[in-house]
Write a protein that holds these residues in place. Structure first.
Motif, PDB file in Angstrom:
ATOM      1  N   ASP A 223      -0.595   5.218  10.949  1.00  0.00           N
ATOM      2  CA  ASP A 223      -0.212   6.551  10.494  1.00  0.00           C
ATOM      3  C   ASP A 223       0.434   7.404  11.583  1.00  0.00           C
TER       4      ASP A 223
ATOM      5  N   ARG B  47     -11.707   8.636   5.805  1.00  0.00           N
ATOM      6  CA  ARG B  47     -12.193   7.479   5.037  1.00  0.00           C
ATOM      7  C   ARG B  47     -13.696   7.295   5.158  1.00  0.00           C
TER       8      ARG B  47
ATOM      9  N   GLU C 138      -3.842   6.774  -7.615  1.00  0.00           N
ATOM     10  CA  GLU C 138      -4.775   6.870  -6.476  1.00  0.00           C
ATOM     11  C   GLU C 138      -5.208   8.325  -6.254  1.00  0.00           C
TER      12      GLU C 138
ATOM     13  N   GLY D  88      -4.145   7.403  -0.749  1.00  0.00           N
ATOM     14  CA  GLY D  88      -3.329   6.346  -1.351  1.00  0.00           C
ATOM     15  C   GLY D  88      -4.130   5.082  -1.482  1.00  0.00           C
ATOM     16  N   GLY D  89      -3.439   3.955  -1.601  1.00  0.00           N
ATOM     17  CA  GLY D  89      -4.125   2.676  -1.727  1.00  0.00           C
ATOM     18  C   GLY D  89      -3.177   1.593  -2.178  1.00  0.00           C
ATOM     19  N   LYS D  90      -3.757   0.465  -2.581  1.00  0.00           N
ATOM     20  CA  LYS D  90      -2.950  -0.700  -2.953  1.00  0.00           C
ATOM     21  C   LYS D  90      -2.297  -0.495  -4.317  1.00  0.00           C
TER      22      LYS D  90
ATOM     23  N   GLU E  14      -6.457   9.481   7.319  1.00  0.00           N
ATOM     24  CA  GLU E  14      -5.310   8.819   6.698  1.00  0.00           C
ATOM     25  C   GLU E  14      -4.674   9.763   5.682  1.00  0.00           C
ATOM     26  N   PHE E  15      -3.599   9.264   5.062  1.00  0.00           N
ATOM     27  CA  PHE E  15      -3.013   9.933   3.911  1.00  0.00           C
ATOM     28  C   PHE E  15      -3.597   9.280   2.656  1.00  0.00           C
TER      29      PHE E  15
ATOM     30  N   TYR F  15       5.463   0.439   7.552  1.00  0.00           N
ATOM     31  CA  TYR F  15       4.831  -0.277   8.660  1.00  0.00           C
ATOM     32  C   TYR F  15       3.810  -1.282   8.156  1.00  0.00           C
TER      33      TYR F  15
ATOM     34  N   PHE G 266      -1.158  -5.862   4.896  1.00  0.00           N
ATOM     35  CA  PHE G 266      -0.661  -4.762   4.079  1.00  0.00           C
ATOM     36  C   PHE G 266       0.597  -4.154   4.670  1.00  0.00           C
TER      37      PHE G 266
ATOM     38  N   VAL H  45       0.104  -2.942   8.522  1.00  0.00           N
ATOM     39  CA  VAL H  45      -1.237  -2.700   9.053  1.00  0.00           C
ATOM     40  C   VAL H  45      -1.557  -3.848  10.008  1.00  0.00           C
TER      41      VAL H  45
ATOM     42  N   VAL I 194       0.877  -1.174   0.000  1.00  0.00           N
ATOM     43  CA  VAL I 194       0.000   0.000   0.000  1.00  0.00           C
ATOM     44  C   VAL I 194       0.914   1.223   0.000  1.00  0.00           C
TER      45      VAL I 194
ATOM     46  N   LEU J  30      -5.797   6.327  11.290  1.00  0.00           N
ATOM     47  CA  LEU J  30      -5.508   4.893  11.208  1.00  0.00           C
ATOM     48  C   LEU J  30      -4.261   4.644  12.049  1.00  0.00           C
TER      49      LEU J  30
ATOM     50  N   GLU K 188      -8.984   9.409  -6.335  1.00  0.00           N
ATOM     51  CA  GLU K 188      -9.620   9.753  -5.053  1.00  0.00           C
ATOM     52  C   GLU K 188      -9.827  11.250  -4.884  1.00  0.00           C
TER      53      GLU K 188
HETATM   54  N1  LIG Z   1      -4.658   4.761   1.707  1.00  0.00           N
HETATM   55  C1  LIG Z   1      -4.132   4.543   2.925  1.00  0.00           C
HETATM   56  N2  LIG Z   1      -4.279   3.316   3.489  1.00  0.00           N
HETATM   57  C2  LIG Z   1      -3.750   3.154   4.708  1.00  0.00           C
HETATM   58  C3  LIG Z   1      -3.057   4.184   5.384  1.00  0.00           C
HETATM   59  N3  LIG Z   1      -2.656   3.718   6.604  1.00  0.00           N
HETATM   60  C4  LIG Z   1      -3.092   2.437   6.704  1.00  0.00           C
HETATM   61  O1  LIG Z   1      -2.961   1.675   7.643  1.00  0.00           O
HETATM   62  N4  LIG Z   1      -3.759   2.095   5.531  1.00  0.00           N
HETATM   63  C5  LIG Z   1      -4.398   0.803   5.297  1.00  0.00           C
HETATM   64  C6  LIG Z   1      -5.902   0.879   5.213  1.00  0.00           C
HETATM   65  C7  LIG Z   1      -6.228  -0.299   4.344  1.00  0.00           C
HETATM   66  O2  LIG Z   1      -6.259  -1.463   5.164  1.00  0.00           O
HETATM   67  C8  LIG Z   1      -5.033  -0.383   3.404  1.00  0.00           C
HETATM   68  C9  LIG Z   1      -5.198   0.374   2.118  1.00  0.00           C
HETATM   69  O3  LIG Z   1      -6.401   0.139   1.597  1.00  0.00           O
HETATM   70  P1  LIG Z   1      -7.219   1.175   0.693  1.00  0.00           P
HETATM   71  O4  LIG Z   1      -8.643   0.843   0.944  1.00  0.00           O
HETATM   72  O5  LIG Z   1      -6.811   2.593   0.918  1.00  0.00           O
HETATM   73  O6  LIG Z   1      -6.727   0.749  -0.733  1.00  0.00           O
HETATM   74  P2  LIG Z   1      -7.468   0.995  -2.114  1.00  0.00           P
HETATM   75  O7  LIG Z   1      -7.772   2.465  -2.238  1.00  0.00           O
HETATM   76  O8  LIG Z   1      -6.613   0.372  -3.155  1.00  0.00           O
HETATM   77  O9  LIG Z   1      -8.822   0.231  -1.862  1.00  0.00           O
HETATM   78  P3  LIG Z   1      -9.775  -0.588  -2.832  1.00  0.00           P
HETATM   79  O10 LIG Z   1      -9.858   0.207  -4.094  1.00  0.00           O
HETATM   80  O11 LIG Z   1      -9.149  -1.931  -2.962  1.00  0.00           O
HETATM   81  O12 LIG Z   1     -11.054  -0.609  -2.022  1.00  0.00           O
HETATM   82  O13 LIG Z   1      -3.943   0.240   4.085  1.00  0.00           O
HETATM   83  C10 LIG Z   1      -2.921   5.452   4.787  1.00  0.00           C
HETATM   84  O14 LIG Z   1      -2.330   6.409   5.320  1.00  0.00           O
HETATM   85  N5  LIG Z   1      -3.490   5.583   3.549  1.00  0.00           N
END
Ligand SMILES: Nc1nc2c([nH]c(=O)n2[C@H]2C[C@H](O)[C@@H](COP(=O)(O)OP(=O)(O)OP(=O)(O)O)O2)c(=O)[nH]1
Length: 160
Positions: free
Chosen positions: A132, A34, A64, A48-50, A45-46, A83, A90, A85, A18, A129, A68
């Motif tokens: 973070d 979120r 992302e 971003g994503g996968k 959060e900041f 780090y 992740f 999660v 991520v 989160l 977003e």
């Molecule tokens: N985007 C983001 N995710 C974070 C942060 N900190 C943290 O623990 N995460 C975790 C939350 C989620 O379990 C994972 C990221 O998932 P996400 O839901 O943002 O990813 P994505 O946008 O690709 O989601 P999706 O399209 O698959 O639904 O990482 C952060 O600062 N930003």
């Protein structure tokens, strides 16, 4: 494969990358609240994503932020520790970034955005989160592994 990397693979078989962006402007950074999944909705959060297969970290972050927030960013250096999660699925890598086009809006995944001053009380009043918080520490120049560093950064003041 070395013994160390073999152990690494065995211990964390299904980790997914991520990426997250600390978008900075005029001494502030962008925080996003979120909307999903229910367990994480309302947490800050900041953006971003996968990462997708074949995508490097900057490309994933640019995609992302386009999806977003509706903005184009330029991705800078990594900030803070990598780090895991809670749950270990992740691994999150965080990068500094700047806006190059557009004004961020909560188009997808978020319902509120705020520009925050690092170290200001408002930052810690938000429910972030869990992972973070180490990034917030890094933005404030605090290294939790090294108690001396907090005192050191407090000394770096004009007139101090
Ligand atoms: N985007 C983001 N995710 C974070 C942060 N900190 C943290 O623990 N995460 C975790 C939350 C989620 O379990 C994972 C990221 O998932 P996400 O839901 O943002 O990813 P994505 O946008 O690709 O989601 P999706 O399209 O698959 O639904 O990482 C952060 O600062 N930003």
């Amino acid at each position: 494969m070395t013994r160390t990397s073999a152990a690494h693979e065995r211990d964390r078989p299904e980790q997914r990358a991520v990426v997250a962006a600390v978008i900075e402007r005029d001494g502030r950074f962008l925080a996003a609240r979120r909307t999903a999944p229910p367990a994480l909705a309302g947490r800050w959060e900041f953006p971003g994503g996968k990462t997708e297969p074949g995508e490097d970290d900057p490309a994933a972050l640019r995609r992302e932020c386009r999806e977003e927030l509706g903005v184009e960013i330029a991705v800078g250096p990594q900030v803070g520790p990598v780090y895991l999660v809670p749950g270990g699925t992740f691994e999150v890598r965080t990068y500094r970034a700047v806006l190059v086009a557009g004004e961020p809006a909560p188009i997808e995944s978020h319902d509120e955005l705020r520009w925050l001053v690092p170290g200001s009380p408002e930052v810690r009043e938000l429910d972030w989160l869990e992972g973070d918080y180490v990034i917030l520490d890094a933005l404030e120049g605090v290294d939790r592994q090294d108690p001396e560093s907090a005192a050191d950064s407090a000394l770096i003041r004009p007139n101090g």
